[in-house]
Design a protein around this motif. Structure first.
Motif, PDB file in Angstrom:
ATOM      1  N   THR A   8      36.298  45.788  85.853  1.00 42.34           N
ATOM      2  CA  THR A   8      36.747  45.066  87.038  1.00 42.34           C
ATOM      3  C   THR A   8      36.664  45.993  88.242  1.00 42.34           C
ATOM      4  N   ASP A  10      38.893  47.026  90.418  1.00 41.64           N
ATOM      5  CA  ASP A  10      39.929  48.048  90.583  1.00 41.64           C
ATOM      6  C   ASP A  10      39.781  49.171  89.552  1.00 41.64           C
ATOM      7  N   THR A 107      44.561  41.801  78.947  1.00 43.09           N
ATOM      8  CA  THR A 107      43.562  42.334  79.878  1.00 43.09           C
ATOM      9  C   THR A 107      44.145  43.392  80.802  1.00 43.09           C
ATOM     10  N   GLU A 108      45.317  43.138  81.357  1.00 44.19           N
ATOM     11  CA  GLU A 108      45.896  44.082  82.310  1.00 44.19           C
ATOM     12  C   GLU A 108      46.210  45.420  81.651  1.00 44.19           C
ATOM     13  N   ASP A 111      42.986  47.326  80.920  1.00 39.19           N
ATOM     14  CA  ASP A 111      42.457  47.919  82.143  1.00 39.19           C
ATOM     15  C   ASP A 111      43.264  49.147  82.556  1.00 39.19           C
ATOM     16  N   ARG A 178      46.405  49.469  94.159  1.00 36.50           N
ATOM     17  CA  ARG A 178      45.859  48.772  92.990  1.00 36.50           C
ATOM     18  C   ARG A 178      47.027  48.123  92.247  1.00 36.50           C
ATOM     19  N   PRO A 179      47.596  47.076  92.830  1.00 36.95           N
ATOM     20  CA  PRO A 179      48.841  46.508  92.304  1.00 36.95           C
ATOM     21  C   PRO A 179      48.745  46.021  90.870  1.00 36.95           C
ATOM     22  N   ARG A 180      47.612  45.515  90.456  1.00 33.90           N
ATOM     23  CA  ARG A 180      47.492  44.999  89.093  1.00 33.90           C
ATOM     24  C   ARG A 180      47.641  46.133  88.072  1.00 33.90           C
ATOM     25  N   LEU A 181      47.009  47.273  88.343  1.00 32.07           N
ATOM     26  CA  LEU A 181      47.102  48.416  87.455  1.00 32.07           C
ATOM     27  C   LEU A 181      48.479  49.066  87.535  1.00 32.07           C
ATOM     28  N   ASP A 183      51.317  47.530  88.194  1.00 32.32           N
ATOM     29  CA  ASP A 183      52.246  46.664  87.461  1.00 32.32           C
ATOM     30  C   ASP A 183      52.086  46.831  85.953  1.00 32.32           C
ATOM     31  N   ALA A 184      50.854  47.036  85.481  1.00 26.90           N
ATOM     32  CA  ALA A 184      50.626  47.242  84.048  1.00 26.90           C
ATOM     33  C   ALA A 184      51.254  48.555  83.588  1.00 26.90           C
TER      34      ALA A 184
END
Length: 268
Positions: A8, A10, A107-108, A111, A178-181, A183-184
């Motif tokens: 992805t 990010d 997925t999160e 990643d 990179r908020p998604r990463l 948060d993970a």
């Protein structure tokens, strides 16, 4: 055996920032250690292979067979306990491998694991605890009055803690970028936090082995979580500075105290 993996945006950005030369490959099968013949198939994707070997003098006489094989001349990638994502510098360029079991990983989180691998590569750290401890692995073996499998597990945990101290600031810096990463990373820490305070009690009651408790506590260090004694002593910059020497000394002092506490209890 191997196929190129799609990243992805990010995750690709993290790769570019920390390990821009690294290749990412999916594996067609799950593994702990890739058989040498299959590992050599990596040569189809990279410029060169440079299998690492390590002196047999670093190993105690009863070292697990997997560790003996890792130190030997066969091209060995991956070891028991390495997790879903593995990286190696025994290739040029370095390679990040995603195990087949990643198919069931959210997925999160997957990643995050890929991004973590890139950050780890960027530190220049050795890829395994054996080249981290070197000859001091024998000192650790002498300091830990447990079997060879437990020594292996504790060594891997200490290496994970040492590396986690060096990588966690990069993870924290993802907030707002990179908020998604980010948060993970936070979510993975939250899943560990609830059990941490009870680890010493679990060990004392025989509900958890000391080696398993060490592995659990050390995995929490990269998430900046508060650890109970005796594991809190590992969460220090001195560990980064002194590395294996600090880890061995921690083991010596920890088991000396555990033995003293046991003697004190028996005398009551």
């Amino acid at each position: 055996m191997f196929d190129r993996s799609e990243l992805t945006d990010d995750v690709e950005a993290v790769r570019n920032a920390h390990a821009p030369e690294a290749l990412v490959l999916d594996t067609a099968a799950d593994f702990e250690t890739i058989p040498p013949a299959a590992a050599e198939d990596l040569g189809l994707f990279v410029d060169s292979l440079d299998p690492a070997t390590y002196p047999s003098e670093w190993l105690p006489h009863d070292a697990p067979s997997a560790l003996v094989a890792y130190a030997g001349s066969d091209f060995t990638v991956g070891m028991p306990g390495d997790g879903t994502v593995v990286w190696t510098r025994q290739t040029t360029p370095p390679v990040v491998l995603v195990k087949k079991r990643a198919d069931g990983t959210p997925t999160e989180f997957l990643d995050f694991l890929l991004s973590e691998a890139f950050v780890q590569l960027g530190t220049g750290a050795p890829e395994h605890f054996l080249p981290f401890f070197e000859s001091q692995y024998r000192d650790l073996d002498e300091a830990v009055p447990l079997g060879p499998a437990a020594v292996y597990q504790i060594a891997a945990a200490l290496y994970d803690a040492w590396l986690g101290i060096q990588t966690r600031e990069a993870f924290a810096a993802w907030e707002g970028i990179r908020p998604r990463l980010f948060d993970a990373w936070i979510d993975a820490g939250d899943r560990l936090e609830g059990r941490l305070s009870g680890l010493p009690r679990e060990v004392a009651r025989g509900q958890t082995s000391f080696a398993a408790a060490t592995e659990y506590a050390c995995s929490a260090i990269k998430h900046r979580l508060d650890l109970p004694a005796p594991f809190a002593a590992l969460d220090t910059q001195a560990f980064v500075e002194y590395g294996p020497e600090y880890g061995v000394r921690w083991a010596q002092k920890t088991f000396e105290k555990l033995e003293a506490d046991a003697d004190s209890t028996e005398s009551v």
